[in-house]
Scaffold this motif. Structure first.
Motif: not given
Ligand code: NA7
Length: 547
Positions: A435-462
């Motif tokens: 949910v950082g700046p330049h992210n879609a989250s703050t123009r979004c129904n936020i948990p939906r974008c949070i799930e996307q952000n987190v899933d992406w971050a998790t895949d990267l860390l894996r």
């Protein structure tokens, strides 16, 4: 022996695979996903408990304006099946209960440390680790640092002389006490008429002896049209979850609402009026998100719809002079966050509710007994500051993040954020900004974008772990390209040409007087596609390495 001695001290430095800052919706879900990877994780949270936005914002009337069931986590079918929302737009206590239910159900609390404000975090290039410092003086280390600190968590008090002098009760809405505040028979002031002020005003107006609203800029407010969820609706909502979440993946803001494909001037006047009347009666953000497709880009279309809402305000507010004060003059409908209301305009018909225009008669100071404006003095028992936030970047500025070479993130972002995908910043390896700046989250129904952000971050860390790397970092070139892309996407939108928290304006914070593009404006589906493309290309625009 040293282990025993160290374990007995609270200042022991511990090393985790990942540290998450913040135990709100993003922190809760990120912890859940990193557990799945088998990571050791610690979440540090300023509050005495979890919940983030829904922990802090306990003010009267705080509630969703996304449909409750669209806001909930979607990652667990069992969770979706077992939880019943009571209203289409649930109130804060219910949402906080829900988040506690999620944390307890998945046993997440044991990795959360409360009363622990992160004050600083610095990256060590020799070890590829972050060291995080808490306000208690504790320091802990982790390979990865994930910020889940929210876009609206750095609350700001107004810069008005005498704020500390008032002898009655006073609260910023974000810092609302856990104990109930008794408004009965009280003389109350509310400063601020954003989405928060609107919810407070409409809720307390019937309870108080006197209510004086200090308005600097009116907003275009439209009906929430909330109601309880019937048993039959509950059944339908649950049966429809897969289809609903599939739909939410297709709309720009991940709401159930999507723009009407017609242009404002492609229909007859009668059709247009009927369409708008219908939208005004419907629940939620449809009136903003599912209006004619050009309403937020064509100034003429926007002006026409603004006239429609102005007429509604005039119909609902009995005193024409008060109605006029409540109608925005400096911005069109939907170019700032639209507060959703129930009884807001009718509140100003109550004989004990008064509206003060602080642009015409500025507040000069807060006194021991109330508020002094340029032409009157008011006495109050309670002052409510609904004065908003140093939005999107403010929470980052309050932590001393130091990247490679001791570079400060606050300094780097002084003239506006520079990011890659709104999830990383060059020079700050192994750090992800959910949910950082330049992210879609703050123009979004936020948990939906949070799930996307987190899933992406998790895949990267894996991926980083599984390929034996110890470091990832966005390149300067990828960051420059993304930051430029953010500017270009915003070019045609009326939304980005108006002063508001969304464009980084806050009169109560030094340096926040220049409009900035802080949000990804291309819609959540395009944002998700771009993030997926980066991952598919082996994390294009990033350098992955090892010590
Ligand atoms: P907002 O939308 O930033 O609203 C803050 C309000 O406080 C707004 O009406 C401001 O007027 C007013 N304000 C701020 N400082 C002052 C001073 N010094 N004097 C008078 N009035 C002042 O914050 P909210 O908490 O309502 O909403 C934030 C988001 O949270 C919301 O959009 C939802 O997404 C959830 P201004 O408009 O700046 O003239």
């Amino acid at each position: 022996m040293p282990d025993v001695a160290i374990a007995e001290t609270s200042t022991q430095t511990r090393t985790f695979d990942a540290i998450i800052i913040g135990a709100g919706i993003a922190g809760i879900y990120q912890l859940y996903r990193l557990r799945e990877l088998g990571f050791s994780v610690r979440v540090f949270e300023t509050g005495t408990d979890l919940g983030g936005t829904w922990y802090w914002n306990r003010y009267p009337g705080a509630r969703f304006d996304s449909e409750s069931y669209t806001y909930a986590f979607s990652f667990s079918d069992d969770l979706l099946r077992d939880w019943n929302w009571s209203e289409h737009f649930a109130a804060q206590p219910e949402t906080l209960r829900y988040l506690n239910h999620v944390a307890d159900r998945f046993d997440l609390r044991r990795d959360m440390q409360f009363n622990s404000r992160v004050t600083a975090a610095s990256f060590d290039e020799a070890t590829d680790r972050w060291t995080v410092t808490l306000d208690t003086g504790e320091r802990h280390e982790a390979r990865f640092l994930i910020t889940a600190i929210g876009p609206l968590s750095a609350d700001t008090m107004p810069r008005i002389p005498g704020v500390g002098d008032f002898k009655g009760q006073s609260f910023h809405t974000y810092r609302w006490p856990k104990e109930p505040v008794d408004f009965a028979g009280k003389r109350v002031a509310v400063i601020g008429t954003g989405a928060t002020g609107v919810q407070v005003i409409q809720t307390i107006a019937p309870q108080v002896a006197q209510l004086t609203v200090f308005q600097r800029t009116p907003n275009w407010c439209t009906p929430l049209n909330n109601r309880p969820i019937s048993e039959e609706e509950q059944r339908q909502i649950k049966a429809n979850y897969p289809a609903m979440f599939a739909l939410l993946r297709t709309t720009p803001g991940c709401y159930v609402h999507d723009a009407d494909p017609r242009g404002t001037f492609e229909v007859t006047e009668a059709e247009r009026e009927a369409f708008w009347e219908q939208r005004y009666k419907e629940p939620g953000f449809g009136i903003w998100q599912a209006n004619f497709r050009d309403m937020l880009t064509d100034p003429k279309a926007n002006a026409l719809f603004s006239d429609f809402v102005a007429r509604k305000i005039r119909q609902r507010v009995k005193d024409p002079a008060v109605a006029d004060m409540l109608i925005p003059k400096c911005h069109g409908f939907g170019t700032r966050r639209v507060p959703q209301e129930t009884f807001y305009y009718e509140a100003f018909n109550l004989p004990h509710v008064k509206l003060v225009d602080v642009k015409a008669t500025p507040i000069e100071r807060i006194t021991e007994t109330g508020i002094q404006t340029s032409d009157a003095s008011f006495d109050f028992d309670i002052i409510v500051y609904a004065t908003g936030f140093d939005a999107i970047t403010g929470a980052f500025d309050r932590i001393d993040f130091r990247g490679r070479g001791g570079q400060s993130l606050k300094d780097k972002w002084r003239d506006g954020p520079r990011t890659y995908l709104g999830l990383q910043s060059a020079g700050f390896p192994n750090m992800l900004t959910i949910v950082g700046p330049h992210n879609a989250s703050t123009r979004c129904n936020i948990p939906r974008c949070i799930e996307q952000n987190v899933d992406w971050a998790t895949d990267l860390l894996r991926h980083v772990r599984d390929t034996g790397r110890t470091r990832f970092e966005a390149t300067e070139a990828a960051e420059a390209e993304w930051t430029q892309h953010i500017q270009e996407l915003a070019a045609d939108l009326l939304y980005t040409k108006i002063d508001s928290w969304a464009t980084g304006i806050n009169t109560n914070v030094d340096g926040k007087n220049v409009r900035r593009i802080l949000q990804y404006q291309g819609g959540a589906p395009a944002y998700r596609a771009k993030c997926d493309e980066v991952a598919t290309q082996g994390y294009a625009g990033m350098v992955l390495g090892r010590i």
